[in-house]
Scaffold this motif. Structure first.
Motif, PDB file in Angstrom:
ATOM      1  N   GLU A   1     -32.347 -25.744  23.869  1.00  0.00           N
ATOM      2  CA  GLU A   1     -30.982 -25.664  24.456  1.00  0.00           C
ATOM      3  C   GLU A   1     -30.498 -26.641  25.204  1.00  0.00           C
ATOM      4  OE1 GLU A   1     -29.073 -23.217  22.930  1.00  0.00           O
ATOM      5  OE2 GLU A   1     -30.690 -22.525  21.863  1.00  0.00           O
TER       6      GLU A   1
ATOM      7  N   TRP B   1     -26.960 -27.550  27.610  1.00  0.00           N
ATOM      8  CA  TRP B   1     -25.639 -27.035  27.853  1.00  0.00           C
ATOM      9  C   TRP B   1     -25.008 -26.000  27.067  1.00  0.00           C
ATOM     10  CZ3 TRP B   1     -25.314 -32.806  28.362  1.00  0.00           C
ATOM     11  CH2 TRP B   1     -25.867 -33.483  29.652  1.00  0.00           C
ATOM     12  N   GLY B   2     -25.776 -25.296  26.634  1.00  0.00           N
ATOM     13  CA  GLY B   2     -25.218 -24.111  25.815  1.00  0.00           C
ATOM     14  C   GLY B   2     -25.108 -24.505  24.236  1.00  0.00           C
ATOM     15  N   ARG B   3     -25.807 -25.766  23.804  1.00  0.00           N
ATOM     16  CA  ARG B   3     -25.771 -26.072  22.355  1.00  0.00           C
ATOM     17  C   ARG B   3     -27.415 -26.140  21.889  1.00  0.00           C
ATOM     18  NH1 ARG B   3     -23.408 -32.144  21.787  1.00  0.00           N
ATOM     19  NH2 ARG B   3     -24.140 -31.357  19.326  1.00  0.00           N
ATOM     20  N   HIS B   4     -27.601 -25.657  20.703  1.00  0.00           N
ATOM     21  CA  HIS B   4     -28.897 -25.723  20.204  1.00  0.00           C
ATOM     22  C   HIS B   4     -29.151 -26.940  19.640  1.00  0.00           C
ATOM     23  CE1 HIS B   4     -32.473 -23.847  18.411  1.00  0.00           C
ATOM     24  NE2 HIS B   4     -32.098 -24.177  17.252  1.00  0.00           N
TER      25      HIS B   4
END
Length: 257
Positions: free
Chosen positions: A100, A102-105
């Motif tokens: 993960e 900054w909130g992105r997978h």
């Protein structure tokens, strides 16, 4: 934006490739990777690279040295098939790791990881140019052909090894350039044969105008380079290439592109 960036890169680098130690694919691949999946980017680069090399073949291919083509070009042709096959094999594998950010997978696939590592390796070659200082006997020309062809098939980075070995082969300037062009065409034909499935992929079919524009830009660059760029020193350009490759390499390894 994609048209502008890719065409500028294709024109500028194509002119330099007649005499420099790196190839059109070295910079064009990172430009394509910014907009397309890495395996499609490799196939797109291969198509433009082959078209540009065929044009250069018309310009100076008659200066090629036949003995060097046999000792270097034939091993490069065979190894190009092997490298391209490995690329296709990697494209079907599951992600190596994910995380993960900054909130992105983020997911990193084997093909992105391998191409990213290779870009980083060739970036180091551009930045430090160790191959230029090596004393390589002409006896090792077949080995150079294998290395150049394999990495050409896998990632499109065939120019570094090709130049390193051919510079030690005793060829004059025109024979060096002409022989390098013929060998590049052989490797491009081998990898596009293996890439044929990707060449017909939706990403490429839907972007034929972009590929055609890149081809025309590369033709223009080669035409100009044949006439006015033969005396240019390329060290500054090599540094820029190395830095760009390293940045794209890091982005691929991190799964950002």
């Amino acid at each position: 934006m994609d048209y502008l960036l890719i065409c500028i890169v294709a024109m500028g680098v194509s002119g330099l490739t007649l005499f420099s130690g790196f190839g059109l694919g070295t910079l064009l691949l990172p430009a394509f990777v910014l907009f397309f999946p890495v395996q499609a980017a490799v196939a797109m680069t291969a198509v433009v690279h082959l078209a540009n090399n065929l044009f250069k073949l018309f310009l100076i291919g008659n200066k090629a040295d036949s003995a060097t083509l046999l000792r270097f070009g034939l091993p490069a042709l065979a190894a190009g098939f092997a490298g391209a096959w490995l690329l296709l094999s990697l494209a079907d594998l599951e992600p190596v790791y994910s995380y993960e950010l900054w909130g992105r997978h983020m997911e990193v696939y084997p093909v992105n990881l391998v191409i990213g590592l290779l870009m980083g390796f060739f970036a180091m070659l551009e930045l430090y140019s160790p191959l230029n200082r090596l004393q390589i006997s002409p006896v090792y020309l077949p080995l150079g052909g294998v290395l150049s062809g394999f990495f050409g098939g896998l990632s499109g980075h065939q120019g570094a090894f090709r130049s390193a070995f051919l510079l030690k082969s005793g060829l004059d300037k025109e024979a060096f350039v002409g022989t390098g062009v013929v060998i590049a065409v052989l490797v491009d034909v081998s990898r596009i044969t293996v890439y044929s499935g990707m060449v017909h992929s939706p990403e490429i079919r839907e972007n034929l105008p972009l590929i055609a524009a890149a081809m025309l830009a590369a033709f223009a660059g080669a035409f100009i380079g044949r006439r006015v760029l033969s005396k240019i020193t390329f060290r500054t350009v090599q540094l820029i290439v190395g830095i760009m490759l390293m940045l794209v390499s890091i982005l691929l390894i991190l799964g950002v592109v």
